[in-house]
Design an enzyme around this catalytic site. Structure first.
Site, PDB file in Angstrom:
ATOM      1  N   GLU A 158      36.097  57.542  45.326  1.00 13.74           N
ATOM      2  CA  GLU A 158      37.545  57.324  45.303  1.00 13.74           C
ATOM      3  C   GLU A 158      38.279  58.604  44.915  1.00 13.74           C
ATOM      4  OE1 GLU A 158      37.953  52.658  43.954  1.00 13.74           O
ATOM      5  OE2 GLU A 158      38.258  54.225  42.463  1.00 13.74           O
TER       6      GLU A 158
ATOM      7  N   HIS B  90      34.635  57.665  30.171  1.00 13.62           N
ATOM      8  CA  HIS B  90      34.944  56.380  30.797  1.00 13.62           C
ATOM      9  C   HIS B  90      34.635  55.195  29.883  1.00 13.62           C
ATOM     10  CE1 HIS B  90      35.466  58.772  34.370  1.00 13.62           C
ATOM     11  NE2 HIS B  90      34.207  59.155  34.335  1.00 13.62           N
TER      12      HIS B  90
ATOM     13  N   LYS C 294      32.165  46.473  43.749  1.00 11.13           N
ATOM     14  CA  LYS C 294      33.494  47.074  43.804  1.00 11.13           C
ATOM     15  C   LYS C 294      33.994  47.271  45.228  1.00 11.13           C
ATOM     16  CE  LYS C 294      33.423  49.516  39.366  1.00 11.13           C
ATOM     17  NZ  LYS C 294      32.261  48.866  38.794  1.00 11.13           N
TER      18      LYS C 294
ATOM     19  N   ARG D  59      34.645  38.329  33.316  1.00 11.89           N
ATOM     20  CA  ARG D  59      34.147  37.943  31.992  1.00 11.89           C
ATOM     21  C   ARG D  59      35.231  38.164  30.957  1.00 11.89           C
ATOM     22  NH1 ARG D  59      32.563  43.250  29.718  1.00 11.89           N
ATOM     23  NH2 ARG D  59      32.474  44.747  31.426  1.00 11.89           N
TER      24      ARG D  59
END
Length: 600
Positions: free
Chosen positions: A134, A169, A50, A231
């Protein structure tokens, strides 16, 4: 690879799990002369981490979420970065996906524990403990763009999906298109997604995920790149539904060297599609995963259902708890939500527990129907989404009706049946009056007295009763297994002589014909911390003799790819710690015992 060679396969489709984002596997396929149906390993590597992906797309003028995406992993340094960014923050595994290794942190005091847990989850899931930090976006919407590239330099998008309805999540309900998305915002976000895909010469199916600050609606300047999944996604059927495109066919064509079949201008967007993820979990028990044999497994037959399990199969502790996907496509969002809610209500699974009823209530909720959703929706509305503790009149009447119908069917099938004088031990004979029976069913320790009164014509395999009780009365008829209560069909099941199950709106209500003494021991009242399911001990934050406060983690169990912290039920001392990190434990095992602190 060995199986592929033995079968003479020329390609391997890796599905949509983490194997499909494994660059080493893509390399191994190439080395073996077998086509990997997915992007080049270089693209997987470029987007797989990431932090590196964010740096790469920034160069392509794609906006990214503010945060720290660097290489430094010292706990003190990351805590300082969190302070600089400003709480709340989100810790995310660099190599992550599927919510693994992701923790929201609201204040500095919780940062160290959350970081340790995120790193441990990341290491276990991906073999890479690195994380980034973040800014946590308030009122966040999860909007993602389906992209497709080929080896001829073409890159297109197939519009957006909204995956904001999440728990821990993990996506629960996905839809396409995104509610509240105007064309100008759509054009800006899809263009950014195409730029991100071009930045890595992407080929095949991929998803560019964005996080949006939806506090004032969806706006192009409040949507940031989050990550790319290299994907096919679990939710790809909703894109297939609105475009009419078979994404797996496209994957195979591109892998074979063919160009993308359609130009951007020719990709339609028609109607509205929604998908619900059916998880083997217990919403009423903190969404703990549920494992075991699928003795009863019935899916709705009038919609698309993608599943990899069947009746008689087993849900084990070793895999993700998603066991099916329910997909609908309608002309409008309102119609799609209503149809999907009905489909969830038609799900019948036992004894494994599912979230079917929970999803039906999500889809029926006024906020969801209005499109007022963000990733905090479930947490904010959880009280209204969990099955009510009070049993419904419909379920009570259905349970009583099932008992009566079984008795009547048994009497009908008995030899020399003449007016079924005993009604299989349940009904008595009354001169010049309809036979009547008094019975009771028990639910969660509460007894419900019920009266069944037969009506004319009730003898035989299809019978009719009036069920009466404290709730009033309901008219019931049908046959064992399918009970009609006041005109609405309800499925029922008697797994043994002691129990009656009613499948009520996606939930399973279990009634007992006699009062149950309940499970022995293992409750929080005696301080025993028992494993809720089989799993592996991944942490033991407390040790024997430690003083603990109510809610403090004592043992952490990992099962079905998620961590479950077992906490102290009250203030006290850890009197016993019966496990060590790395131990595999069975369901019900006593992992630790907390003794209450003695009053001074």
């Amino acid at each position: 690879l060995a199986v592929a060679k033995e079968a003479g396969a020329t390609c391997i489709h890796p599905g949509y799990g983490f194997l499909s984002e494994n660059a080493e596997f893509a390399d191994a396929c190439a080395a073996a002369g077998i086509v990997f149906v997915g992007p080049p390993a270089s693209a997987i590597r470029a987007m797989g981490l990431k932090d590196a992906a964010k740096a790469l797309v920034e160069k392509a003028s794609v906006p990214v979420v503010p945060g720290y995406h660097g290489a430094e992993q010292d706990a003190g340094f990351l805590a300082g970065e969190a302070e600089r960014i400003g709480y709340p923050v989100l810790i995310k595994a660099v190599a992550g996906g599927g919510g693994k290794g992701m923790k929201k942190v609201d204040n500095a005091a919780d940062f160290a524990d959350a970081l340790t847990s995120a790193q441990r989850e990341a290491q276990n899931a991906f073999g890479d403990a690195r994380v980034l930090v973040e800014k946590y976006v308030l009122s966040p919407r999860h909007v993602e763009i389906q992209v497709f590239g080929d080896s001829h330099g073409n890159v297109v998008h197939l519009h957006e999906r909204d995956c904001s309805l999440q728990r821990r999540h993990q996506k629960v309900i996905e839809e396409a298109p995104a509610p509240g998305m105007d064309q100008a915002t759509r054009d800006a976000v899809t263009a950014a997604a195409v730029r991100a895909a071009r930045a890595v010469d992407y080929q095949g199916a991929g998803t560019i995920e964005f996080i949006a600050d939806a506090s004032d609606g969806l706006k192009a300047d409040r949507i940031w790149f989050m990550e790319m999944n290299t994907r096919l996604q679990v939710e790809h059927p909703v894109t297939e539904s609105i475009t009419g495109v078979d994404l797996v066919e496209w994957q195979l064509r591109v892998a074979a060297g063919q160009p993308i079949p359609l130009a951007q201008a020719d990709i339609p967007m028609k109607g509205w599609a929604m998908e619900a993820r059916l998880y083997a979990e217990d919403p009423a028990n903190g969404f703990l995963p549920s494992i075991g044999r699928l003795d009863h497994f019935v899916m709705p037959d009038d919609i698309r259902v993608d599943t990899g399990v069947m009746q008689g199969g087993e849900v084990s502790q070793f895999y993700d708890p998603m066991i099916a996907k329910l997909i609908v496509h309608e002309d409008s969002r309102e119609a799609a939500a209503a149809r999907l809610a009905d489909a969830c209500r038609d799900v019948e699974v036992w004894p494994v527990k599912t979230n079917a009823g929970f999803m039906a209530r999500c889809l029926d909720h006024p906020r969801f129907v209005e499109g007022d959703v963000d990733t905090g929706f479930i947490a904010a509305e959880e009280g209204a989404l969990i099955a009510p503790a009070q049993v419904s009149v419909r379920a009570l009447a259905a349970a009583a009706g099932q008992i009566g119908l079984e008795a009547d069917a048994a009497a009908f099938d008995a030899p020399d049946n003449v007016l079924a004088p005993a009604r299989a031990g349940l009904f008595g004979f009354r001169l010049n009056a309809a036979p009547q029976a008094h019975t009771a069913v028990h639910h969660k320790g509460e007894a419900h007295a019920l009266t069944l009164t037969g009506e004319p014509g009730w003898f035989g395999r299809s019978s009719s009763f009036t069920v009466g009780g404290a709730f009033g009365s309901a008219h019931v008829y049908g046959e064992p297994g399918l009970v009609v209560v006041d005109g609405r069909a309800v499925s029922a099941l008697s797994p043994d002589a002691e129990r009656v199950l009613v499948f009520d709106g996606g939930d399973v209500v279990e009634f007992r014909r006699r009062k149950s003494s309940g499970p022995a021991g293992g409750s929080a009242s005696d301080g025993s911390l028992r494993a809720p399911m089989p799993g592996k001990i991944v942490a033991a934050p407390a040790k024997a003799g430690d003083v603990v406060t109510k809610g403090q983690p004592v043992v952490v169990l990992e099962a079905m790819k998620m961590e479950h912290a077992l906490t102290a039920p009250f203030d006290g001392v850890v009197a016993e710690l019966n496990v060590a990190v790395g131990d595999q434990v069975d369901a019900g095992a006593v992992l630790a015992v907390v003794k209450a602190a003695e009053a001074s």
